[in-house]
Scaffold this active site. Structure first.
Site, mmCIF file in Angstrom:
data_model
loop_
_atom_site.group_PDB
_atom_site.id
_atom_site.type_symbol
_atom_site.label_atom_id
_atom_site.label_comp_id
_atom_site.label_asym_id
_atom_site.label_seq_id
_atom_site.Cartn_x
_atom_site.Cartn_y
_atom_site.Cartn_z
ATOM 1 C CB SER A 176 -7.979 -4.557 6.918
ATOM 2 O OG SER A 176 -8.496 -5.821 6.598
ATOM 3 C CB SER A 177 -12.626 -5.635 4.208
ATOM 4 O OG SER A 177 -11.787 -6.725 3.879
ATOM 5 C CB CYS A 178 -10.313 -8.323 8.650
ATOM 6 S SG CYS A 178 -9.092 -7.342 9.529
ATOM 7 C CE LYS A 234 -4.405 -1.947 10.393
ATOM 8 N NZ LYS A 234 -3.603 -0.750 10.069
ATOM 9 N N PRO A 242 -9.811 -0.404 3.021
ATOM 10 C CG PRO A 242 -7.568 -0.296 2.470
ATOM 11 C CD PRO A 242 -8.500 -0.254 3.637
ATOM 12 C CB THR A 243 -12.062 -4.437 -0.847
ATOM 13 O OG1 THR A 243 -12.520 -5.769 -0.940
ATOM 14 C CG2 THR A 243 -11.442 -4.010 -2.171
ATOM 15 C CG ASN A 244 -9.987 -9.316 -0.418
ATOM 16 O OD1 ASN A 244 -9.602 -9.474 0.731
ATOM 17 N ND2 ASN A 244 -11.124 -9.822 -0.867
ATOM 18 C CG LEU A 245 -5.781 -3.497 -1.022
ATOM 19 C CD1 LEU A 245 -4.897 -2.745 -0.035
ATOM 20 C CD2 LEU A 245 -6.465 -2.525 -1.972
ATOM 21 C CB VAL A 296 -0.964 -0.001 1.207
ATOM 22 C CG1 VAL A 296 -1.709 1.325 1.315
ATOM 23 C CG2 VAL A 296 -1.947 -1.161 1.100
ATOM 24 C CG ASP A 354 -15.901 -23.417 -1.405
ATOM 25 O OD1 ASP A 354 -14.845 -23.470 -2.052
ATOM 26 O OD2 ASP A 354 -16.984 -23.844 -1.827
ATOM 27 C CG HIS A 366 -3.525 -12.152 1.185
ATOM 28 N ND1 HIS A 366 -4.224 -12.577 2.292
ATOM 29 C CD2 HIS A 366 -2.750 -11.124 1.612
ATOM 30 C CE1 HIS A 366 -3.887 -11.834 3.333
ATOM 31 N NE2 HIS A 366 -2.993 -10.952 2.949
ATOM 32 C CE1 TYR A 392 -3.439 -5.649 10.385
ATOM 33 C CE2 TYR A 392 -5.574 -6.148 9.411
ATOM 34 C CZ TYR A 392 -4.376 -5.461 9.382
ATOM 35 O OH TYR A 392 -4.123 -4.580 8.353
ATOM 36 N NE ARG A 437 -13.333 -14.481 -0.225
ATOM 37 C CZ ARG A 437 -14.349 -15.239 0.156
ATOM 38 N NH1 ARG A 437 -15.570 -14.994 -0.311
ATOM 39 N NH2 ARG A 437 -14.178 -16.224 1.012
ATOM 40 C CD1 TRP A 469 -6.322 -26.903 -1.632
ATOM 41 C CD2 TRP A 469 -6.837 -26.064 0.372
ATOM 42 N NE1 TRP A 469 -5.460 -27.457 -0.718
ATOM 43 C CE2 TRP A 469 -5.752 -26.966 0.525
ATOM 44 C CE3 TRP A 469 -7.341 -25.419 1.508
ATOM 45 C CZ2 TRP A 469 -5.167 -27.237 1.761
ATOM 46 C CZ3 TRP A 469 -6.750 -25.676 2.739
ATOM 47 C CH2 TRP A 469 -5.681 -26.586 2.860
#
Length: 328
Positions: free
Chosen positions: A123-125, A156, A179-182, A31, A285, A195, A152, A225, A218
């Site tokens: 982060s979106s988490c 945040k 942010p979403t997944n980067l 980032v 999944d 990731h 984490y 996503r 997997w």
């Protein structure tokens, strides 16, 4: 009566201050490096950058000395301890302590030394495990977190709340972006702890190089996503620093959903692997859908520009030049 959220603040125009001192914390990461590229491309000439060996952001005295000496006008806080599920499970104390230390030191010293504006990146988490989809900003703190990365996420969330608290008590312009997944240049392509997107890219590249007949992935490929190119995030960060001075954090996403199967097929095409793609449905999944609601940012006037296909091509070029060539 005064507005206690500080939401009546008018944003200063960052874009009219090209010579202002800007401290980008974490400038070597995925980032931070993208933010530095964007600022330089936009004509900013006075960026302050420090490596971890030059400035340990977990050391309060060192951070205080840095701010008292350098006195930056703007701060973008992109430094963090990050990692996947395995790392979060193995080092939970590090993930909560290090991130809390970095945030607390930088945010407090920035305020006490007269920084005009600070952008904190999360982060979106931060959102609950079973948040509504797409996830709006209002979903924050409405339910339990995903247990695998709660250490984490808690750090945040504390960063968002610290920015809001300093805004309320000190009328200080601290904002937060989530942010979403980067993905993109300077991503982590490590075989064990990267990731999904860089992991797929590496596996297809190695399969192509070794003339493998198939790549096994997997799960069923059905989870949805969202991915955002890091250059789009950097563009959004400069936009927010220039245009936004609100109390609430702002989601930064692409708004485009893709199944893991579609993503894998696209990465396979970009890499040029011509073997078979096999799905191991005995493996889990994960969450069926994860999409952020970025309509607030869109209403402010920002939209992403990099398509997933173009972004993947650019990322693969970077991987070939900076990872593969260095291994040879």
């Amino acid at each position: 009566m005064a507005n206690t959220t500080g939401s009546d603040m008018k944003p200063g125009s960052l874009m009219s201050e090209k010579s202002a001192k800007i401290f980008v914390a974490g400038h070597r990461g995925l980032v931070g490096s993208a933010i530095v590229r964007k600022l330089q491309e936009s004509g900013f000439t006075n960026l302050i950058l420090r490596t971890h060996s030059e400035l340990d952001l977990t050391n309060q005295a060192d951070v205080e000395t840095f701010f008292s000496t350098e006195k930056p006008a703007y701060v973008i806080l992109a430094a963090a301890k990050v990692g996947g599920i395995h790392a979060n499970n193995t080092y939970p104390a590090d993930f909560i302590a290090v991130n809390l230390q970095i945030q607390t030191n930088v945010i407090h010293s920035a305020y006490t030394h007269g920084v005009k504006k600070l952008l904190f990146l999360g982060s979106s988490c931060i959102y609950p495990k079973f948040a509504p989809q797409p996830i709006p900003e209002s979903a924050l703190l409405t339910g339990p977190l995903e247990p695998t990365n709660e250490w984490y996420a808690i750090a945040k969330i504390a960063g968002i709340k610290m920015c809001q608290a300093y805004r309320i008590q000190h009328q200080w312009d601290a904002i937060s972006g989530m942010p979403t997944n980067l993905y993109g240049p300077n991503d982590n392509f490590h075989p064990e702890n990267s990731h999904v997107l860089p992991a797929l890219m590496r596996r297809f590249h190695e399969a192509k190089a070794n003339d493998a007949e198939e790549v096994v992935v997997w799960g069923s490929g059905s989870p949805l996503r969202e991915f955002l190119h890091v250059d789009d995030l950097a563009d959004a960060c400069v936009f927010l620093m220039d245009k936004y001075s609100g109390f609430e954090h702002v989601n930064v996403g692409s708004g485009v959903e893709v199944t893991i199967k579609e993503l894998a097929e696209l990465v396979k095409e970009v890499v040029g692997f011509e073997g078979k793609l096999v799905w191991d449905c005995t493996k889990p999944d994960g969450t069926p859908r994860k999409l952020m609601d970025s309509s607030k940012l869109a209403s402010l006037g920002w939209t992403p520009k990099v398509s997933l296909r173009d972004g993947l091509r650019q990322t693969y070029d970077w991987y070939l030049e900076n990872v593969v060539q260095k291994q040879q």
